[in-house]
Design a protein around this motif. Structure first.
Motif, PDB file in Angstrom:
ATOM      1  N   VAL A  37       0.858  -1.185   0.000  1.00 25.98           N
ATOM      2  CA  VAL A  37       0.000   0.000   0.000  1.00 25.98           C
ATOM      3  C   VAL A  37       0.896   1.238   0.000  1.00 25.98           C
ATOM      4  N   VAL A  38       0.566   2.188  -0.854  1.00 26.45           N
ATOM      5  CA  VAL A  38       1.232   3.491  -0.838  1.00 26.45           C
ATOM      6  C   VAL A  38       0.146   4.538  -0.684  1.00 26.45           C
ATOM      7  N   GLY A  39       0.335   5.451   0.267  1.00 26.70           N
ATOM      8  CA  GLY A  39      -0.652   6.494   0.507  1.00 26.70           C
ATOM      9  C   GLY A  39      -0.162   7.851   0.038  1.00 26.70           C
ATOM     10  N   LEU A  40      -1.012   8.527  -0.692  1.00 23.79           N
ATOM     11  CA  LEU A  40      -0.799   9.933  -1.050  1.00 23.79           C
ATOM     12  C   LEU A  40      -1.905  10.698  -0.327  1.00 23.79           C
ATOM     13  N   LEU A  41      -1.613  11.121   0.883  1.00 17.66           N
ATOM     14  CA  LEU A  41      -2.634  11.694   1.741  1.00 17.66           C
ATOM     15  C   LEU A  41      -2.535  13.218   1.734  1.00 17.66           C
ATOM     16  N   ASP A  42      -3.498  13.828   1.075  1.00 17.45           N
ATOM     17  CA  ASP A  42      -3.579  15.289   0.972  1.00 17.45           C
ATOM     18  C   ASP A  42      -2.268  15.916   0.512  1.00 17.45           C
ATOM     19  N   CYS A  43      -1.681  15.361  -0.525  1.00 15.29           N
ATOM     20  CA  CYS A  43      -0.447  15.949  -1.055  1.00 15.29           C
ATOM     21  C   CYS A  43      -0.521  16.226  -2.556  1.00 15.29           C
ATOM     22  N   ILE A  44      -1.309  15.478  -3.301  1.00 14.40           N
ATOM     23  CA  ILE A  44      -1.317  15.640  -4.753  1.00 14.40           C
ATOM     24  C   ILE A  44      -1.767  17.041  -5.158  1.00 14.40           C
ATOM     25  N   GLU A  45      -2.608  17.666  -4.334  1.00 16.23           N
ATOM     26  CA  GLU A  45      -3.090  19.010  -4.671  1.00 16.23           C
ATOM     27  C   GLU A  45      -2.011  20.068  -4.517  1.00 16.23           C
ATOM     28  N   HIS A  46      -0.848  19.677  -3.991  1.00 14.12           N
ATOM     29  CA  HIS A  46       0.263  20.609  -3.810  1.00 14.12           C
ATOM     30  C   HIS A  46       1.373  20.411  -4.839  1.00 14.12           C
ATOM     31  N   THR A  47       1.177  19.540  -5.793  1.00 14.88           N
ATOM     32  CA  THR A  47       2.239  19.251  -6.759  1.00 14.88           C
ATOM     33  C   THR A  47       2.005  19.973  -8.069  1.00 14.88           C
ATOM     34  N   ALA A  48       3.110  20.331  -8.693  1.00 15.35           N
ATOM     35  CA  ALA A  48       3.022  21.004  -9.987  1.00 15.35           C
ATOM     36  C   ALA A  48       2.652  20.023 -11.094  1.00 15.35           C
ATOM     37  N   PHE A  49       3.029  18.766 -10.928  1.00 12.51           N
ATOM     38  CA  PHE A  49       2.789  17.765 -11.967  1.00 12.51           C
ATOM     39  C   PHE A  49       2.173  16.511 -11.343  1.00 12.51           C
ATOM     40  N   PRO A  50       0.878  16.562 -11.037  1.00 13.18           N
ATOM     41  CA  PRO A  50       0.239  15.431 -10.337  1.00 13.18           C
ATOM     42  C   PRO A  50       0.278  14.124 -11.122  1.00 13.18           C
ATOM     43  N   GLY A  51       0.228  14.184 -12.439  1.00  8.47           N
ATOM     44  CA  GLY A  51       0.327  12.957 -13.232  1.00  8.47           C
ATOM     45  C   GLY A  51       1.666  12.266 -13.020  1.00  8.47           C
ATOM     46  N   ASP A  52       2.732  13.057 -12.944  1.00  9.88           N
ATOM     47  CA  ASP A  52       4.060  12.500 -12.680  1.00  9.88           C
ATOM     48  C   ASP A  52       4.133  11.899 -11.281  1.00  9.88           C
ATOM     49  N   LEU A  53       3.511  12.570 -10.315  1.00  8.76           N
ATOM     50  CA  LEU A  53       3.508  12.050  -8.950  1.00  8.76           C
ATOM     51  C   LEU A  53       2.817  10.691  -8.894  1.00  8.76           C
ATOM     52  N   LEU A  54       1.688  10.559  -9.562  1.00  4.07           N
ATOM     53  CA  LEU A  54       0.986   9.270  -9.581  1.00  4.07           C
ATOM     54  C   LEU A  54       1.855   8.198 -10.222  1.00  4.07           C
ATOM     55  N   GLU A  55       2.505   8.530 -11.319  1.00  2.66           N
ATOM     56  CA  GLU A  55       3.372   7.564 -12.004  1.00  2.66           C
ATOM     57  C   GLU A  55       4.523   7.137 -11.100  1.00  2.66           C
ATOM     58  N   GLN A  56       5.155   8.100 -10.433  1.00  3.96           N
ATOM     59  CA  GLN A  56       6.275   7.780  -9.545  1.00  3.96           C
ATOM     60  C   GLN A  56       5.814   6.954  -8.354  1.00  3.96           C
ATOM     61  N   THR A  57       4.632   7.250  -7.834  1.00  4.46           N
ATOM     62  CA  THR A  57       4.092   6.503  -6.700  1.00  4.46           C
ATOM     63  C   THR A  57       3.839   5.051  -7.086  1.00  4.46           C
ATOM     64  N   GLU A  58       3.256   4.845  -8.245  1.00  6.61           N
ATOM     65  CA  GLU A  58       2.912   3.499  -8.692  1.00  6.61           C
ATOM     66  C   GLU A  58       4.149   2.637  -8.920  1.00  6.61           C
TER      67      GLU A  58
END
Length: 135
Positions: A37-58
């Protein structure tokens, strides 16, 4: 946001409030596909490139593992056609889960759950919680 520019900005902001910050990297390959399990808890709304964050998380999720994503359920809208260039300093959120779910599905994700979580104070709005299995 993992960009060098954002890291430098964060270190500068932390030093202004007398809170020295350090940012370290780790060998990513050692952690590849290692988490259930990986949690992104109230952080994606603070990123400049949320698509990249999701890719890196996965990258870190084991086959069969899940990502738990929360973000404020506010009056803003998420422009999923522009997930690569939201713009530094902007805050994103969704008024309903449909745009984020559509974006995740377009990346091959299986949505396991989606719910609104109540905030714990008058100042905190509901948060949207999406649990999904990356492709």
């Amino acid at each position: 946001d993992v960009s060098r520019e954002q890291i430098e900005k964060n270190v500068e902001q932390a030093s202004r409030i007398n809170c020295p910050a350090q940012f370290r990297t780790h060998p990513a390959e050692e952690w590849r596909r290692s988490a259930d399990v990986v949690g992104l808890l109230d952080c994606i709304e603070h990123t400049a490139f949320p698509g990249d964050l999701l890719e890196q998380t996965e990258f870190y999720v084991k086959p069969g593992g899940v990502v738990v994503l929360t973000l404020p359920n506010g009056p803003w809208s998420l422009h999923t056609d522009n997930m690569k260039n939201v713009g530094a300093g902007q805050h994103i959120a969704v008024g309903n889960p449909d745009p984020m779910i559509a974006y995740l599905k377009s990346r091959g994700a299986t949505i396991l759950g989606c719910e609104l979580l109540q905030g714990d104070s008058v100042k905190v709005n509901q948060s949207l919680c999406i649990t999904y299995k990356p492709c």
